[in-house]
Design a protein around this motif. Structure first.
Motif, short mmCIF file in Angstrom:
data_model
loop_
_atom_site.label_atom_id
_atom_site.label_comp_id
_atom_site.label_asym_id
_atom_site.label_seq_id
_atom_site.Cartn_x
_atom_site.Cartn_y
_atom_site.Cartn_z
N ASP A 83 -12.21 -44.51 -9.84
CA ASP A 83 -12.64 -42.55 -9.60
C ASP A 83 -13.96 -43.01 -8.27
N LYS A 84 -14.63 -43.65 -8.99
CA LYS A 84 -15.82 -44.06 -8.29
C LYS A 84 -16.18 -45.02 -7.35
N LEU A 85 -15.49 -45.45 -6.99
CA LEU A 85 -15.20 -46.64 -6.56
C LEU A 85 -14.36 -45.69 -4.99
N GLY A 86 -14.46 -44.12 -5.41
CA GLY A 86 -13.09 -43.63 -4.09
C GLY A 86 -11.80 -44.47 -3.71
N GLU A 87 -11.13 -44.89 -4.76
CA GLU A 87 -9.49 -45.42 -4.89
C GLU A 87 -8.42 -44.93 -6.11
N PRO A 88 -8.18 -43.78 -5.57
CA PRO A 88 -7.33 -42.42 -6.27
C PRO A 88 -6.12 -43.05 -6.55
N GLY A 89 -5.41 -43.62 -5.64
CA GLY A 89 -4.20 -44.80 -6.03
C GLY A 89 -4.30 -46.03 -6.84
N LEU A 90 -5.82 -46.84 -7.46
CA LEU A 90 -5.28 -46.67 -8.02
C LEU A 90 -6.11 -46.90 -9.51
N MET A 91 -7.14 -45.22 -10.09
CA MET A 91 -7.45 -44.94 -10.51
C MET A 91 -6.14 -43.83 -11.28
N LEU A 92 -5.19 -43.50 -10.33
CA LEU A 92 -3.87 -43.38 -10.75
C LEU A 92 -3.38 -44.27 -11.22
N GLY A 93 -3.12 -45.52 -11.97
CA GLY A 93 -2.52 -46.01 -11.73
C GLY A 93 -2.86 -46.29 -13.03
N ILE A 102 -7.65 -35.50 -17.59
CA ILE A 102 -6.76 -35.76 -17.66
C ILE A 102 -6.40 -35.81 -16.41
N GLN A 103 -5.08 -34.87 -16.30
CA GLN A 103 -3.74 -34.02 -16.02
C GLN A 103 -5.02 -33.19 -14.43
N LEU A 104 -6.31 -32.81 -14.85
CA LEU A 104 -6.86 -32.38 -13.74
C LEU A 104 -7.12 -33.43 -12.40
N ARG A 105 -7.74 -34.83 -12.90
CA ARG A 105 -8.13 -35.53 -12.17
C ARG A 105 -6.90 -36.02 -11.38
N MET A 106 -5.85 -36.05 -11.97
CA MET A 106 -4.89 -36.92 -11.86
C MET A 106 -4.08 -35.97 -10.80
N GLY A 107 -4.45 -34.62 -10.69
CA GLY A 107 -3.52 -33.82 -9.67
C GLY A 107 -5.17 -34.30 -8.59
N LEU A 108 -6.27 -34.22 -8.47
CA LEU A 108 -7.04 -34.61 -8.03
C LEU A 108 -7.07 -35.66 -6.55
N ALA A 109 -6.62 -37.03 -7.84
CA ALA A 109 -6.45 -37.42 -6.90
C ALA A 109 -4.93 -37.92 -6.02
N TYR A 110 -4.00 -37.15 -6.85
CA TYR A 110 -2.35 -37.09 -6.13
C TYR A 110 -3.22 -36.29 -4.86
N GLU A 111 -3.52 -34.88 -5.07
CA GLU A 111 -4.50 -34.05 -3.83
C GLU A 111 -4.79 -35.14 -2.40
N GLN A 112 -5.77 -35.85 -2.98
CA GLN A 112 -5.90 -37.06 -2.21
C GLN A 112 -5.17 -38.00 -1.23
#
Length: 120
Positions: A9-19, A37-47
């Motif tokens: 997340d800090k690296l700006g890698e939403p796909g890797l964060m989701l993994g 965690i569900q929120l952060r996953m939602g934010l990553a999916y949105e990105q």
């Protein structure tokens, strides 16, 4: 897995964060279902422009049976702030009313109340 996800997340890698969160889900589904965690996953999916997946994660935060008691105000309001424009774009404005009512019960801090006022 949380630490790994935080690093991505800090690296700006939403796909890797989701993994990382998906691996957490396999190892400990209860932990992966936590509202933050569900929120952060939602934010990553949105990105990643995965709108339907983002909506599903935001809803999993907002529509919990005891959300007013179990979801921190900041997490709830952030999920609502991100879901609202998606629902408005889909013409689902009426579906926001019960979520906003729950938010009104959760928002006891003046900063949270100001955030909620900005959503209406």
């Amino acid at each position: 897995m949380r630490r790994l996800a935080n690093g991505y997340d800090k690296l700006g890698e939403p796909g890797l964060m989701l993994g990382a969160f998906e691996r957490l889900d396999k190892a400990d589904p209860l932990a992966a279902n936590a509202p933050d965690i569900q929120l952060r996953m939602g934010l990553a999916y949105e990105q990643l422009n995965r709108r339907d997946a983002a909506i599903a994660r935001y809803r999993s935060v907002l529509e919990r049976p005891d959300a007013a008691k179990t979801v921190p105000a900041d997490v709830y309001l952030t999920a609502l702030e991100h879901l609202q424009p998606l629902y408005i774009a889909d013409g689902k404005v009426e579906a926001l009313a019960p979520l906003q009512a729950t938010a009104a019960r959760i928002a006891t801090d003046p900063k949270d109340k100001a955030r909620l006022a900005g959503l209406k």
